[in-house]
Scaffold this active site. Sequence first.
Site, PDB file in Angstrom:
ATOM      1  N   ASP A   8       0.740   7.155  -5.638  1.00 60.66           N
ATOM      2  CA  ASP A   8      -0.523   7.655  -5.070  1.00 60.66           C
ATOM      3  C   ASP A   8      -0.907   6.926  -3.791  1.00 60.66           C
ATOM      4  O   ASP A   8      -1.957   6.281  -3.709  1.00 60.66           O
ATOM      5  CB  ASP A   8      -1.648   7.534  -6.105  1.00 60.66           C
ATOM      6  CG  ASP A   8      -1.315   8.220  -7.414  1.00 60.66           C
ATOM      7  OD1 ASP A   8      -0.693   9.287  -7.388  1.00 60.66           O
ATOM      8  OD2 ASP A   8      -1.676   7.672  -8.478  1.00 60.66           O
ATOM      9  N   GLU A 182      -3.531  21.890  -7.363  1.00 61.47           N
ATOM     10  CA  GLU A 182      -3.413  21.187  -8.644  1.00 61.47           C
ATOM     11  C   GLU A 182      -4.298  19.942  -8.672  1.00 61.47           C
ATOM     12  O   GLU A 182      -5.155  19.786  -9.526  1.00 61.47           O
ATOM     13  CB  GLU A 182      -1.952  20.777  -8.888  1.00 61.47           C
ATOM     14  CG  GLU A 182      -1.697  20.155 -10.259  1.00 61.47           C
ATOM     15  CD  GLU A 182      -1.736  21.183 -11.375  1.00 61.47           C
ATOM     16  OE1 GLU A 182      -2.148  20.821 -12.498  1.00 61.47           O
ATOM     17  OE2 GLU A 182      -1.357  22.341 -11.144  1.00 61.47           O
ATOM     18  N   GLU A 301       5.050 -14.013   6.613  1.00 64.17           N
ATOM     19  CA  GLU A 301       4.942 -14.207   5.169  1.00 64.17           C
ATOM     20  C   GLU A 301       6.258 -13.825   4.498  1.00 64.17           C
ATOM     21  O   GLU A 301       6.878 -12.818   4.862  1.00 64.17           O
ATOM     22  CB  GLU A 301       3.793 -13.374   4.606  1.00 64.17           C
ATOM     23  CG  GLU A 301       2.423 -13.762   5.136  1.00 64.17           C
ATOM     24  CD  GLU A 301       2.089 -15.222   4.859  1.00 64.17           C
ATOM     25  OE1 GLU A 301       2.291 -15.677   3.719  1.00 64.17           O
ATOM     26  OE2 GLU A 301       1.650 -15.919   5.792  1.00 64.17           O
ATOM     27  N   GLU A 303       6.625 -12.547   1.762  1.00 62.35           N
ATOM     28  CA  GLU A 303       6.434 -11.267   1.081  1.00 62.35           C
ATOM     29  C   GLU A 303       6.308 -10.099   2.048  1.00 62.35           C
ATOM     30  O   GLU A 303       5.884  -8.995   1.667  1.00 62.35           O
ATOM     31  CB  GLU A 303       5.216 -11.337   0.152  1.00 62.35           C
ATOM     32  CG  GLU A 303       3.878 -11.575   0.829  1.00 62.35           C
ATOM     33  CD  GLU A 303       3.544 -13.040   1.073  1.00 62.35           C
ATOM     34  OE1 GLU A 303       2.362 -13.316   1.377  1.00 62.35           O
ATOM     35  OE2 GLU A 303       4.441 -13.896   0.969  1.00 62.35           O
TER      36      GLU A 303
END
Length: 574
Positions: A8, A182, A301, A303
């Site tokens: 999402d 939907e 970083e 990450e």
Amino acid sequence: MQHIYTADPAPLVHNGRVYLYTGHDEDGSTSFVMKDWRVWSSADMVNWTDHGSPMSLNTFSWAGANAWAGQAVERGGKFYWYVPVSVRATGQFAIGVAVSDSPTGPFRDALGHPLVENSEIDPTVFIDDDGQAYLYYGNPNLWYVRLNADMISYSGSPTQIPLTTAGFGTRTGDATRPTLYEEGPWFYKRNGLYYMVFAAKCCSEFIGYSTSPGPTGPWTYRGTIMPSEGSSFTNHAGVIDFNGGSYFFYHNGALPGGGGFTRSVAVEKFSYNADGSIPTFNMTTAGAPQVGTLDPYVRQEAETIAWGSGIETEPSSEGGMNVSWIENGDYVKVKGVAFGAGAGSFTTRVASNTSGGRVELHLDSPTGPTVGTCTVSGTGGWQTWSTVSCPVTGATGTHDLYLSFAGGSGYLFNMNWWQFTAGQPAFSSTAVAQHSGYCLDDPNQSTADGTQYRQYTCGAGAEQRFDFRPVPGVADTYSLVNRSSGKCLDIAGISTADGAAVHQWTCHGGTNQQFTLRQVAANDYQLAAVHSGKCVDVSGISTAVGALVHQWTCDSASALATKKNQVWRLTGKS
């Protein structure tokens, strides 16, 4: 993002970066098990920084379960994140709103109760040019409210959009849902036209869209953007313009172990047709191209990742996140790293509660050319941080960088950040005293701390060869590591006195183990100790084999024309 399952996607462009807000599918889920939300960001669309989870079900005291699809927006310097959750007291869905002063959180419940509560999900939010904000949401219906300027209240009552086949396409085989709409609406405006992108016709869903001349309709169905594909029976889109390009975010089940309840977010670059319509395109494994390059000479970083294998991330005691649970053979790929004329050293922040391991720096693949290796020792804890550096050679131009991790069995270490230093490459060389022609020498290949160095007849042994390792951020300054002993050239006792011994000691990075090269001639240098400003000197200007080496006040340029016992020829320095 390969180290967790995400779903999402909701992108937000802010201050030259794309912030991506996602849901989080728990590992091994066989239903929608979602307990928190995650935030990521990128300046180049391929290297994404993991900002962790700044919001969870626990953020909302009234929430019971189901941290499902939401969207964040900025207004007035604050960030508002609208999400659907189940209300603990009723089990019914409602829309909550959280607020933060930063796009990466932490977020706090703005109200202490739902903003909208009518058992519908999937909010999307948009602020029009006139300042009016709209919140659309819904499955199986489509609703909107006009948000007030405070972004945490609305005027009037929720309004239901008529779902007509002209507006949202025709579905066959389900009389209760005659249109293709939907769930998962994504509402935005571009060049005066309003777009409603949505997940269509479960299951499996494809992505369709409708357009309107106004923010509340009338809507006209325009067709398919992305067909049903990708090993997930749901899909959910987010669309942005960024840095001159248009991007379409979605999710699929493409990661190992992926599927309808273990999804992964992806992105494609696309171009609108001349009339503003959106072409139909498919999912790819390549994804969007990189925008620009990544600068390795500023702190990055750990990450920040284009692709990761085997690693995890976790909150760091130093703030933000760190790469964790590293084992032998794991790696992190960073795409499009611009080394330019060349990197000289690599520095990283690490922690280990074991004996550590190695960071191997490879170009263009996990087994590509090795340009450096940093050894990581135990630090006494997984959040007990230490900074280590190592020389780098051969890192020029633009390449994909692989931080490959090596060591023994079990978990090796954690990594918080890394940075290269430019313009000062490492090198290996002997050091030949120009008054005598003898080499700086570790006597008898000693490995003992405190062994005073001497000048000695030059040979081919490792005891006369030194690795000159650049000191990050300090021009023309190096630590000298003896190839034979592995120990550093050191001024005894951190002394600043003339005559203090130049000896070897276990490397610790102190300024009495750092030497600035002062060029005298082409490959000839004085070696000035950083802590004292004094030079490595052959005592008594001796020309005898075995004469000891100490520090002494550096000779002036005029003296060096005839006095050479402080002048060392470094043939390995280019």
